[in-house]
Motif scaffolding. Structure first.
Motif, PDB file in Angstrom:
ATOM      1  N   PHE A   1       0.807  -1.217   0.000  1.00  0.00           N
ATOM      2  CA  PHE A   1       0.000   0.000   0.000  1.00  0.00           C
ATOM      3  C   PHE A   1       0.849   1.281   0.000  1.00  0.00           C
ATOM      4  CE2 PHE A   1      -2.408  -3.417   2.032  1.00  0.00           C
ATOM      5  CZ  PHE A   1      -3.448  -3.525   1.109  1.00  0.00           C
ATOM      6  N   GLU A   2       2.006   1.201  -0.692  1.00  0.00           N
ATOM      7  CA  GLU A   2       2.865   2.360  -0.868  1.00  0.00           C
ATOM      8  C   GLU A   2       3.435   2.368  -2.285  1.00  0.00           C
ATOM      9  OE1 GLU A   2       5.205   3.756   2.901  1.00  0.00           O
ATOM     10  OE2 GLU A   2       5.484   1.579   2.715  1.00  0.00           O
ATOM     11  N   LYS A   3       3.969   3.523  -2.671  1.00  0.00           N
ATOM     12  CA  LYS A   3       4.691   3.617  -3.942  1.00  0.00           C
ATOM     13  C   LYS A   3       5.940   4.461  -3.756  1.00  0.00           C
ATOM     14  CE  LYS A   3       1.389   7.140  -5.530  1.00  0.00           C
ATOM     15  NZ  LYS A   3       0.368   7.445  -6.549  1.00  0.00           N
ATOM     16  N   LEU A   4       6.989   4.094  -4.487  1.00  0.00           N
ATOM     17  CA  LEU A   4       8.285   4.765  -4.443  1.00  0.00           C
ATOM     18  C   LEU A   4       8.528   5.370  -5.814  1.00  0.00           C
ATOM     19  CD1 LEU A   4      10.833   5.147  -2.564  1.00  0.00           C
ATOM     20  CD2 LEU A   4      11.785   3.145  -3.735  1.00  0.00           C
ATOM     21  N   GLU A   5       8.647   6.706  -5.882  1.00  0.00           N
ATOM     22  CA  GLU A   5       8.656   7.398  -7.172  1.00  0.00           C
ATOM     23  C   GLU A   5       9.796   8.402  -7.246  1.00  0.00           C
ATOM     24  OE1 GLU A   5       4.158   8.474  -8.058  1.00  0.00           O
ATOM     25  OE2 GLU A   5       4.668   8.722  -5.933  1.00  0.00           O
ATOM     26  N   ARG A   6      10.312   8.578  -8.461  1.00  0.00           N
ATOM     27  CA  ARG A   6      11.300   9.619  -8.726  1.00  0.00           C
ATOM     28  C   ARG A   6      10.648  10.755  -9.493  1.00  0.00           C
ATOM     29  NH1 ARG A   6      14.404  10.844 -13.112  1.00  0.00           N
ATOM     30  NH2 ARG A   6      13.928   8.872 -14.159  1.00  0.00           N
ATOM     31  N   PHE A   7      10.726  11.957  -8.930  1.00  0.00           N
ATOM     32  CA  PHE A   7      10.246  13.169  -9.584  1.00  0.00           C
ATOM     33  C   PHE A   7      11.457  14.055  -9.850  1.00  0.00           C
ATOM     34  CE2 PHE A   7       6.631  11.626  -7.182  1.00  0.00           C
ATOM     35  CZ  PHE A   7       5.551  11.827  -8.036  1.00  0.00           C
ATOM     36  N   GLY A   8      11.934  14.058 -11.071  1.00  0.00           N
ATOM     37  CA  GLY A   8      13.151  14.806 -11.364  1.00  0.00           C
ATOM     38  C   GLY A   8      14.334  14.175 -10.653  1.00  0.00           C
ATOM     39  N   ASP A   9      14.986  14.938  -9.774  1.00  0.00           N
ATOM     40  CA  ASP A   9      16.184  14.451  -9.072  1.00  0.00           C
ATOM     41  C   ASP A   9      15.879  13.886  -7.693  1.00  0.00           C
ATOM     42  OD1 ASP A   9      17.800  15.250 -11.195  1.00  0.00           O
ATOM     43  OD2 ASP A   9      18.042  17.277 -10.377  1.00  0.00           O
ATOM     44  N   HIS A  10      14.608  13.803  -7.314  1.00  0.00           N
ATOM     45  CA  HIS A  10      14.275  13.441  -5.935  1.00  0.00           C
ATOM     46  C   HIS A  10      13.301  12.257  -5.892  1.00  0.00           C
ATOM     47  CE1 HIS A  10      16.393  17.030  -4.691  1.00  0.00           C
ATOM     48  NE2 HIS A  10      15.720  17.702  -5.618  1.00  0.00           N
ATOM     49  N   ILE A  11      13.492  11.399  -4.895  1.00  0.00           N
ATOM     50  CA  ILE A  11      12.701  10.173  -4.748  1.00  0.00           C
ATOM     51  C   ILE A  11      11.809  10.292  -3.523  1.00  0.00           C
ATOM     52  CG2 ILE A  11      12.803   7.683  -4.337  1.00  0.00           C
ATOM     53  CD1 ILE A  11      15.392   7.636  -5.971  1.00  0.00           C
TER      54      ILE A  11
END
Length: 295
Positions: free
Chosen positions: A23-33
């Motif tokens: 029930f979680e997600k790990l995402e990269r937005f540009g240079d940050h996770i």
């Protein structure tokens, strides 16, 4: 409707869904996770908890008893806001990312598939300056795509701060002259119908629940049918596109298809299905139901 389609964006280089599960997600937005809750991710994570802790520059923790509200645990080196770009063969857009107290960060990356659709069908239209209406428009990804394609865009959202955020995205994307409307979507559409307004493109992205600026109550299952009927009166009969996105878990593609057919009758070039993002481990995360059609 012949088949239900799975739709995912093709052109993200600055965004990545790294992992999902528990029930979680790990995402990269540009240079940050970032790590944040995701109610659809009912399966196991592929990476270890230690991997997640090492990778995430910020992690959202819910308040006890709340599904949305909480706080970000931010590690040193991760800013509270930054800009990221979306680049495709058709357009170049920029978005401000910010760590809000409601787990949202200012962008729904899966919607890039619809941005491409908006751009394509706005440019194809045999109308000098197509008019496009974006309802529940949030921080404006769809508004930017329509504007980049040369449309006259009305951006409607009930939250003033979100509309200001969308304006920042417009300026960062080197666009201008979007019409900003801070108002309840249903109230705005009723007024436009009375005025006899016509739009070549309409985009709806309604929440399950919401409040207008004057306390107007929005409940998806109570109001969506009325709103769609009103939109059918605003949509140009000859030259048009229409997009409906729904995130409510209770609304299947069949429900959406019935709603569209009741309001618009037999439409041309219909598409319906689920939007999703695929993580690095080939797990596909469903992120809402969509229905769209064009002339």
């Amino acid at each position: 409707m012949k088949s239900i389609a799975l739709l995912t964006p093709e052109h993200w280089s600055t965004y990545q869904l790294i992992d999902s599960g528990n029930f979680e997600k790990l995402e990269r937005f540009g240079d940050h996770i970032l790590a944040r809750p995701e109610p659809q991710a009912a399966w196991d994570k592929s990476l270890s908890e230690t991997d997640w802790e090492n990778l995430a520059g910020a992690t959202f923790r819910r308040e006890k008893g709340s599904q949305e509200k909480g706080e970000w645990i931010v590690r040193k080196g991760t800013p509270e806001r930054w800009f990221m770009d979306y680049r495709s063969p058709q357009m170049r857009l920029s978005f401000k990312i910010a760590l809000s107290s409601f787990k949202h960060v200012g962008i729904f990356p899966e919607q890039a598939a619809n941005w491409e659709y908006i751009f394509t069908h706005t440019q194809k239209m045999p109308v000098q300056t197509p008019r496009v209406l974006n309802l529940f428009a949030y921080t404006g990804g769809a508004s930017l795509a329509a504007k980049a394609a040369g449309a006259d865009v009305a951006h409607v959202d009930s939250v003033k701060q979100v509309v200001s955020w969308a304006r920042e995205n417009m300026e960062a994307s080197k666009l201008d002259n979007i019409r900003w409307v801070v108002e309840d979507a249903l109230k705005f559409v009723k007024r436009e119908v009375k005025r006899g307004s016509v739009y070549q493109g309409i985009i709806l992205d309604p929440p399950a629940y919401g409040r207008g600026p004057d306390g107007e109550k929005w409940v998806l299952e109570e109001h969506i049918n009325e709103l769609l009927k009103l939109c059918s009166q605003l949509l140009d009969k000859q030259n048009h596109f229409f997009i409906l996105n729904l995130y409510s878990l209770g609304f299947s593609t069949l429900i959406v298809e019935n709603l569209i057919n009741c309001s618009f009758g037999q439409v041309k070039n219909p598409e319906a299905g689920e939007l999703y993002l695929e993580d690095k481990h080939k797990k596909r995360l469903p992120l809402g139901t969509y229905y769209r059609f064009h002339s």
